[in-house]
Design a protein around this motif. Sequence first.
Motif, PDB file in Angstrom:
ATOM      1  N   GLU A  92       0.745  -1.189   0.270  1.00  0.00           N
ATOM      2  CA  GLU A  92      -0.075  -0.196  -0.060  1.00  0.00           C
ATOM      3  C   GLU A  92       0.871   1.252  -0.003  1.00  0.00           C
ATOM      4  OE1 GLU A  92      -2.965   0.341  -0.453  1.00  0.00           O
ATOM      5  OE2 GLU A  92      -3.584  -1.928  -0.539  1.00  0.00           O
ATOM      6  N   SER A  93       1.785   1.115   0.896  1.00  0.00           N
ATOM      7  CA  SER A  93       2.790   2.302   0.708  1.00  0.00           C
ATOM      8  C   SER A  93       3.439   2.586  -0.561  1.00  0.00           C
ATOM      9  CB  SER A  93       4.077   2.261   1.765  1.00  0.00           C
ATOM     10  OG  SER A  93       4.951   3.129   1.905  1.00  0.00           O
ATOM     11  N   VAL A  94       3.823   1.682  -1.291  1.00  0.00           N
ATOM     12  CA  VAL A  94       4.550   1.829  -2.697  1.00  0.00           C
ATOM     13  C   VAL A  94       3.693   2.305  -3.531  1.00  0.00           C
ATOM     14  CG1 VAL A  94       5.635   0.596  -4.505  1.00  0.00           C
ATOM     15  CG2 VAL A  94       6.357   0.149  -2.256  1.00  0.00           C
ATOM     16  N   LYS A  95       2.436   1.753  -3.376  1.00  0.00           N
ATOM     17  CA  LYS A  95       1.069   2.076  -4.240  1.00  0.00           C
ATOM     18  C   LYS A  95       0.851   3.754  -4.246  1.00  0.00           C
ATOM     19  CE  LYS A  95      -1.500  -1.839  -5.062  1.00  0.00           C
ATOM     20  NZ  LYS A  95      -2.560  -2.581  -4.841  1.00  0.00           N
ATOM     21  N   GLN A  96       0.910   4.273  -3.041  1.00  0.00           N
ATOM     22  CA  GLN A  96       0.677   5.662  -2.774  1.00  0.00           C
ATOM     23  C   GLN A  96       1.725   6.473  -3.182  1.00  0.00           C
ATOM     24  OE1 GLN A  96       0.168   6.077   1.366  1.00  0.00           O
ATOM     25  NE2 GLN A  96      -1.902   4.623   1.588  1.00  0.00           N
ATOM     26  N   GLU A  97       2.936   5.922  -3.038  1.00  0.00           N
ATOM     27  CA  GLU A  97       4.155   6.846  -3.571  1.00  0.00           C
ATOM     28  C   GLU A  97       4.193   6.957  -5.217  1.00  0.00           C
ATOM     29  OE1 GLU A  97       7.796   4.931  -2.088  1.00  0.00           O
ATOM     30  OE2 GLU A  97       7.451   5.500  -0.205  1.00  0.00           O
ATOM     31  N   GLN A  98       3.762   5.858  -5.898  1.00  0.00           N
ATOM     32  CA  GLN A  98       3.824   5.812  -7.109  1.00  0.00           C
ATOM     33  C   GLN A  98       2.560   6.669  -7.558  1.00  0.00           C
ATOM     34  OE1 GLN A  98       3.482   1.881  -8.992  1.00  0.00           O
ATOM     35  NE2 GLN A  98       5.709   1.628  -8.565  1.00  0.00           N
ATOM     36  N   ASN A  99       1.384   6.834  -6.914  1.00  0.00           N
ATOM     37  CA  ASN A  99       0.208   7.573  -7.538  1.00  0.00           C
ATOM     38  C   ASN A  99       0.793   9.298  -7.237  1.00  0.00           C
ATOM     39  OD1 ASN A  99      -1.436   5.458  -7.920  1.00  0.00           O
ATOM     40  ND2 ASN A  99      -2.266   5.395  -5.745  1.00  0.00           N
ATOM     41  N   VAL A 100       1.488   9.238  -6.011  1.00  0.00           N
ATOM     42  CA  VAL A 100       1.834  10.788  -6.030  1.00  0.00           C
ATOM     43  C   VAL A 100       2.882  11.353  -7.213  1.00  0.00           C
ATOM     44  CG1 VAL A 100       3.161  12.283  -4.671  1.00  0.00           C
ATOM     45  CG2 VAL A 100       1.653  10.809  -3.389  1.00  0.00           C
ATOM     46  N   ILE A 101       3.604  10.163  -7.650  1.00  0.00           N
ATOM     47  CA  ILE A 101       4.535  10.588  -8.547  1.00  0.00           C
ATOM     48  C   ILE A 101       3.818  10.769  -9.862  1.00  0.00           C
ATOM     49  CG2 ILE A 101       6.675   9.740  -9.971  1.00  0.00           C
ATOM     50  CD1 ILE A 101       7.499   8.394  -7.424  1.00  0.00           C
ATOM     51  N   LYS A 102       3.055   9.702 -10.225  1.00  0.00           N
ATOM     52  CA  LYS A 102       2.220   9.963 -11.634  1.00  0.00           C
ATOM     53  C   LYS A 102       1.384  10.889 -11.692  1.00  0.00           C
ATOM     54  CE  LYS A 102       2.515   4.874 -12.562  1.00  0.00           C
ATOM     55  NZ  LYS A 102       1.714   3.867 -12.866  1.00  0.00           N
ATOM     56  N   THR A 103       0.902  11.321 -10.473  1.00  0.00           N
ATOM     57  CA  THR A 103      -0.243  12.667 -10.300  1.00  0.00           C
ATOM     58  C   THR A 103       0.530  13.847 -10.601  1.00  0.00           C
ATOM     59  OG1 THR A 103      -1.489  11.560  -8.678  1.00  0.00           O
ATOM     60  CG2 THR A 103      -1.744  13.772  -9.010  1.00  0.00           C
ATOM     61  N   GLU A 104       1.845  13.851 -10.170  1.00  0.00           N
ATOM     62  CA  GLU A 104       2.674  14.996 -10.349  1.00  0.00           C
ATOM     63  C   GLU A 104       3.056  15.279 -11.912  1.00  0.00           C
ATOM     64  OE1 GLU A 104       5.699  15.060  -7.676  1.00  0.00           O
ATOM     65  OE2 GLU A 104       4.619  15.557  -5.854  1.00  0.00           O
ATOM     66  N   GLN A 105       3.452  14.057 -12.699  1.00  0.00           N
ATOM     67  CA  GLN A 105       3.969  13.964 -13.992  1.00  0.00           C
ATOM     68  C   GLN A 105       2.985  14.436 -14.904  1.00  0.00           C
ATOM     69  OE1 GLN A 105       6.041  10.334 -14.278  1.00  0.00           O
ATOM     70  NE2 GLN A 105       7.949  11.104 -13.228  1.00  0.00           N
ATOM     71  N   SER A 124      10.007 -11.058 -16.283  1.00  0.00           N
ATOM     72  CA  SER A 124      11.552 -10.655 -16.080  1.00  0.00           C
ATOM     73  C   SER A 124      11.823  -9.446 -16.199  1.00  0.00           C
ATOM     74  CB  SER A 124      12.305 -11.529 -17.037  1.00  0.00           C
ATOM     75  OG  SER A 124      11.840 -11.079 -18.349  1.00  0.00           O
ATOM     76  N   SER A 125      10.750  -8.643 -16.766  1.00  0.00           N
ATOM     77  CA  SER A 125      11.080  -6.985 -16.924  1.00  0.00           C
ATOM     78  C   SER A 125      10.428  -6.455 -15.581  1.00  0.00           C
ATOM     79  CB  SER A 125      10.359  -6.586 -18.079  1.00  0.00           C
ATOM     80  OG  SER A 125       9.162  -6.816 -17.926  1.00  0.00           O
ATOM     81  N   LYS A 126       9.623  -7.287 -14.939  1.00  0.00           N
ATOM     82  CA  LYS A 126       9.200  -6.578 -13.705  1.00  0.00           C
ATOM     83  C   LYS A 126       9.766  -6.789 -12.261  1.00  0.00           C
ATOM     84  CE  LYS A 126       5.469  -5.047 -15.955  1.00  0.00           C
ATOM     85  NZ  LYS A 126       5.283  -3.352 -15.833  1.00  0.00           N
ATOM     86  N   GLN A 127      10.998  -7.396 -12.551  1.00  0.00           N
ATOM     87  CA  GLN A 127      11.701  -7.982 -11.116  1.00  0.00           C
ATOM     88  C   GLN A 127      11.919  -6.653 -10.392  1.00  0.00           C
ATOM     89  OE1 GLN A 127      12.115 -10.927 -10.224  1.00  0.00           O
ATOM     90  NE2 GLN A 127      11.017 -11.742 -12.180  1.00  0.00           N
ATOM     91  N   ASP A 128      12.225  -5.485 -10.947  1.00  0.00           N
ATOM     92  CA  ASP A 128      12.659  -4.475 -10.092  1.00  0.00           C
ATOM     93  C   ASP A 128      11.383  -3.467  -9.708  1.00  0.00           C
ATOM     94  OD1 ASP A 128      15.344  -5.095 -10.458  1.00  0.00           O
ATOM     95  OD2 ASP A 128      15.342  -3.823 -12.185  1.00  0.00           O
ATOM     96  N   ASP A 129      10.172  -4.051 -10.265  1.00  0.00           N
ATOM     97  CA  ASP A 129       8.906  -3.409  -9.502  1.00  0.00           C
ATOM     98  C   ASP A 129       8.692  -3.835  -8.140  1.00  0.00           C
ATOM     99  OD1 ASP A 129       6.567  -2.120  -9.136  1.00  0.00           O
ATOM    100  OD2 ASP A 129       5.675  -2.953 -11.058  1.00  0.00           O
ATOM    101  N   PRO A 130       8.568  -2.697  -7.293  1.00  0.00           N
ATOM    102  CA  PRO A 130       8.353  -3.160  -5.786  1.00  0.00           C
ATOM    103  C   PRO A 130       7.051  -3.588  -5.559  1.00  0.00           C
ATOM    104  CG  PRO A 130       9.157  -0.937  -6.076  1.00  0.00           C
ATOM    105  CD  PRO A 130       8.978  -1.248  -7.260  1.00  0.00           C
ATOM    106  N   ILE A 131       5.883  -3.215  -6.399  1.00  0.00           N
ATOM    107  CA  ILE A 131       4.791  -3.843  -6.118  1.00  0.00           C
ATOM    108  C   ILE A 131       4.729  -5.238  -6.500  1.00  0.00           C
ATOM    109  CG2 ILE A 131       2.320  -3.755  -6.909  1.00  0.00           C
ATOM    110  CD1 ILE A 131       2.601  -0.742  -7.196  1.00  0.00           C
ATOM    111  N   TYR A 132       5.391  -5.734  -7.558  1.00  0.00           N
ATOM    112  CA  TYR A 132       5.452  -7.101  -8.200  1.00  0.00           C
ATOM    113  C   TYR A 132       6.118  -7.815  -6.996  1.00  0.00           C
ATOM    114  CZ  TYR A 132       6.782 -11.127 -10.739  1.00  0.00           C
ATOM    115  OH  TYR A 132       7.009 -12.416 -11.253  1.00  0.00           O
ATOM    116  N   VAL A 133       7.524  -7.409  -6.504  1.00  0.00           N
ATOM    117  CA  VAL A 133       8.041  -8.078  -5.384  1.00  0.00           C
ATOM    118  C   VAL A 133       7.206  -8.264  -4.403  1.00  0.00           C
ATOM    119  CG1 VAL A 133      10.121  -7.933  -3.940  1.00  0.00           C
ATOM    120  CG2 VAL A 133      10.384  -7.130  -6.419  1.00  0.00           C
ATOM    121  N   MET A 134       6.426  -7.169  -3.632  1.00  0.00           N
ATOM    122  CA  MET A 134       5.548  -7.673  -2.891  1.00  0.00           C
ATOM    123  C   MET A 134       4.545  -8.616  -3.016  1.00  0.00           C
ATOM    124  SD  MET A 134       6.916  -5.775  -0.084  1.00  0.00           S
ATOM    125  CE  MET A 134       8.254  -6.277  -0.877  1.00  0.00           C
TER     126      MET A 134
END
Length: 447
Positions: A92-105, A124-134
């Motif tokens: 949930e924390s990672v989602k909120q951070e991404q929402n803030v970033i995308k809203t600003e952009q 394989s391309s999503k290994q670095d995505d925090p949400i995917y990892v969680m």
Amino acid sequence: MKVKRYFSHSMQDALRQIREDLGPDAVILSNSKTNGGVEILATAEYEDQPEQGVAQVSNDETQVSASELAKQRAERSLELQAEMDRSRRRIESVKQEQNVIKTEQFGQTNKIQATPAVNHDERSSKQDDPIYVMQEELRELREMISAQAKQSTSQQSIEPMPQAVVTPSQSIVDERLERLAIQQPIRKQLLDSVASEGDFDTAWAKVRKQIHGAIQTEYSEIIDMGGVISLVGPTGSGKTMTIGKLAARYVMRHGADSIALVTTDRYRIAAHEQLKVFGRILNVPVHVVDEDNCLDAILDKCSDRKLVLVDTAGLMQSDRSWNEQLKELKMSAHRIQNYLVMPATGQYAVIKANYKHYKMVGLAGTIITKLDEAVSFGEALSYLIASKLPCAYVTDGQRVPEDIHLAERQSLLNKAEELLNSSERWVTIPSHANAQQHVDESVSNFA
């Protein structure tokens, strides 16, 4: 665990020594006979063995008890549940951070939707995505909890039931009942009844009382009551000899004018000759059931007699005539009292099978024969207890009519213990060093 060894001339004296030395909580580990009496190993510091339920949580864990195993499972489940909650919060924390970033952009005000599932090629391309990892971490935790729950259910279903604790007095009583040849489950019921007894003498007295009460006998002689009495049973059980003894016993009391003998054994050559010999000696008429004279017709002719004794053929169940004979007795127009004759020398399995085969005719009671030939009486006692048939007579020899007696419960139990004591005088358990001496003594005693 400290083990002490006790020697005595009798089991009762050895138990007394153990109680005085180790106290009432002492545990008997083993007992054996010696040339001078008995030898017992006992301890006052008995440690229970660990339970058999074993759970391998990790490679270096050892066997634990059922209660400790349950505690570990509960703690592990709580840890996994807490880890899942922390993972959810991180997602949930990672989602909120991404929402803030995308809203600003992009200047969006709506909440960003959940990340769609990706296929295998995109993973394989999503290994670095925090949400995917969680999400992967959360999925693994759920699988671990599910697997643990299944393992717990499976182990609970195969865990053995705790065995009842056997007291020292129960152990000695069980050993004595086994030597008496008392059968299961009668022996188990007797042991359960003395579970609270700590002293062997008290426990054995209670067992004897229960055996005494379980045996049923006739309170008066059946020949004095009169009527039609039929003896059934396997070949060689002693039916014809018992008929002769009963007839002689009756004639000595009431005379020969009110008794008749009948035999249905028309299947063997000269099978009725022995009964006719008894008839000539006692001056009693003997009738033979054959193709021209059925059982009911003969009983009609003997209706003026107070007592009619019927001897039957001892046929195998596979014989076609076996059912014919039993049907003749069962379907008779006369009231026939059928008594099953069983030899005391028979094995319990054979006695039980014969009882099952003959009870279809309707049994009024039983007669135990060949008591003088038996080396144990526990099989016959077990049969009397299990069948609940009243025992009318016992026979113990070939003399007519001396060797037939009215059955008494106390005398039957005493006979069983007498045979046990007699056999124990012959059978001992010598040590290896004294084996040859034991053989020599046995040969000398026999001679």
